[in-house]
Write a protein that holds these residues in place. Structure first.
Motif, PDB file in Angstrom:
ATOM      1  N   GLY A  80       0.806  -1.218   0.000  1.00 44.06           N
ATOM      2  CA  GLY A  80       0.000   0.000   0.000  1.00 44.06           C
ATOM      3  C   GLY A  80       0.840   1.268   0.000  1.00 44.06           C
ATOM      4  O   GLY A  80       2.038   1.261   0.299  1.00 44.06           O
ATOM      5  N   ILE A  81       0.192   2.388  -0.352  1.00 45.40           N
ATOM      6  CA  ILE A  81       0.830   3.714  -0.496  1.00 45.40           C
ATOM      7  C   ILE A  81       2.087   3.567  -1.368  1.00 45.40           C
ATOM      8  O   ILE A  81       1.972   3.305  -2.555  1.00 45.40           O
ATOM      9  CB  ILE A  81       1.122   4.403   0.857  1.00 45.40           C
ATOM     10  N   SER A  82       3.281   3.699  -0.807  1.00 45.58           N
ATOM     11  CA  SER A  82       4.509   3.595  -1.614  1.00 45.58           C
ATOM     12  C   SER A  82       5.436   2.507  -1.094  1.00 45.58           C
ATOM     13  O   SER A  82       6.633   2.491  -1.406  1.00 45.58           O
ATOM     14  CB  SER A  82       5.265   4.932  -1.591  1.00 45.58           C
ATOM     15  N   CYS A  83       4.896   1.598  -0.292  1.00 41.19           N
ATOM     16  CA  CYS A  83       5.730   0.600   0.397  1.00 41.19           C
ATOM     17  C   CYS A  83       5.807  -0.709  -0.398  1.00 41.19           C
ATOM     18  O   CYS A  83       4.774  -1.326  -0.694  1.00 41.19           O
ATOM     19  CB  CYS A  83       5.161   0.327   1.790  1.00 41.19           C
ATOM     20  N   PHE A  84       7.032  -1.097  -0.717  1.00 40.19           N
ATOM     21  CA  PHE A  84       7.273  -2.376  -1.393  1.00 40.19           C
ATOM     22  C   PHE A  84       8.366  -3.128  -0.649  1.00 40.19           C
ATOM     23  O   PHE A  84       9.346  -2.535  -0.206  1.00 40.19           O
ATOM     24  CB  PHE A  84       7.748  -2.150  -2.831  1.00 40.19           C
ATOM     25  N   LYS A  85       8.180  -4.444  -0.572  1.00 39.16           N
ATOM     26  CA  LYS A  85       9.246  -5.322  -0.069  1.00 39.16           C
ATOM     27  C   LYS A  85       9.856  -6.032  -1.279  1.00 39.16           C
ATOM     28  O   LYS A  85       9.138  -6.608  -2.087  1.00 39.16           O
ATOM     29  CB  LYS A  85       8.663  -6.352   0.902  1.00 39.16           C
ATOM     30  N   ILE A  86      11.178  -5.951  -1.389  1.00 40.31           N
ATOM     31  CA  ILE A  86      11.891  -6.603  -2.489  1.00 40.31           C
ATOM     32  C   ILE A  86      12.787  -7.665  -1.867  1.00 40.31           C
ATOM     33  O   ILE A  86      13.620  -7.345  -1.021  1.00 40.31           O
ATOM     34  CB  ILE A  86      12.791  -5.607  -3.270  1.00 40.31           C
ATOM     35  N   GLN A  87      12.617  -8.909  -2.297  1.00 32.38           N
ATOM     36  CA  GLN A  87      13.436  -9.989  -1.731  1.00 32.38           C
ATOM     37  C   GLN A  87      14.162 -10.710  -2.850  1.00 32.38           C
ATOM     38  O   GLN A  87      13.575 -11.059  -3.876  1.00 32.38           O
ATOM     39  CB  GLN A  87      12.547 -10.979  -0.966  1.00 32.38           C
TER      40      GLN A  87
END
Length: 217
Positions: A8-15
């Motif tokens: 949501g909003i501008s939050c990303f998890k990159i793994q």
């Protein structure tokens, strides 16, 4: 494989492998749901509770690596460039500074525009981001660029994959930001996906496209 999950909003998890990087996690007092996970690296575009929640992320090792402004950073063979920009079209007078992040990781170039609000891209930003593999692009209008400007910026940068962000914000006046953006991009039929899993060689074979991710919270 690189796995991209949206919160949501501008939050990303990159793994990728064991390493986890997070863009713009919301703080605990942000009045939206805060993701709970561990990470090695947090990149913060600007100091606002919806974006600056470094304390809401648990360090995966002894301490969290935090970048919250322009500069060159390197950690775990990930090259990170923070590029200065403004959160509005009045040289920051209304909403202040914003940092755009370019991340080069395992041969993939990720570019996160944060809360970019300028009328157009500066020459420096254009040069840094040109030919990005994955562009995280705010589209919501009001405090960031709107659908039309976002589509124009995507056309200038020509990334392989565009992932829209910063829409459906609580109390937003316009609830159709995503539809408007997809229409501008000629991608109305697109379906939202749970997450994006990508390899460098897949990206090279892709036609340019938009990927919409469902928030995981």
């Amino acid at each position: 494989n690189m796995i991209i999950t949206y919160y949501g909003i501008s939050c990303f998890k990159i793994q990728s492998g064991d390493n986890i990087l997070v863009f713009d996690p919301p703080a605990k007092n942000a009045a939206i749901k805060t993701p709970r996970f561990e990470a090695h690296i947090v990149l913060i575009s600007h100091d606002h509770p919806r974006h600056n929640g470094k304390d809401s992320i648990n360090p995966k090792e002894k301490e969290l690596f935090i970048a919250n402004g322009p500069g060159e950073y390197e950690i775990k063979e990930i090259q990170i460039t923070g590029i200065p920009s403004f959160h509005d079209d009045q040289n920051g007078e209304k909403y202040g500074q914003n940092t755009i992040y370019k991340v080069e990781w395992e041969g993939i170039r990720l570019c996160h525009l944060g809360d970019f609000g300028e009328k157009e891209l500066s020459d420096r930003v254009k040069e840094e981001l040109n030919g990005a593999d994955i562009l995280f692009l705010p589209i919501g209008g009001e405090t960031v660029i709107d659908a039309k400007k976002a589509a124009a910026i995507a056309a200038q940068i020509e990334p392989r994959i565009v992932i829209p962000m910063h829409y459906t914000i609580p109390n937003a006046k316009n609830k159709n930001q995503l539809d408007e953006f997809l229409k501008e991009m000629g991608e109305e039929k697109i379906k939202a996906e749970e997450k994006l899993t990508i390899k460098k060689k897949d990206i090279l074979q892709e036609e340019s496209k938009v990927v919409v991710l469902k928030p995981a919270i």
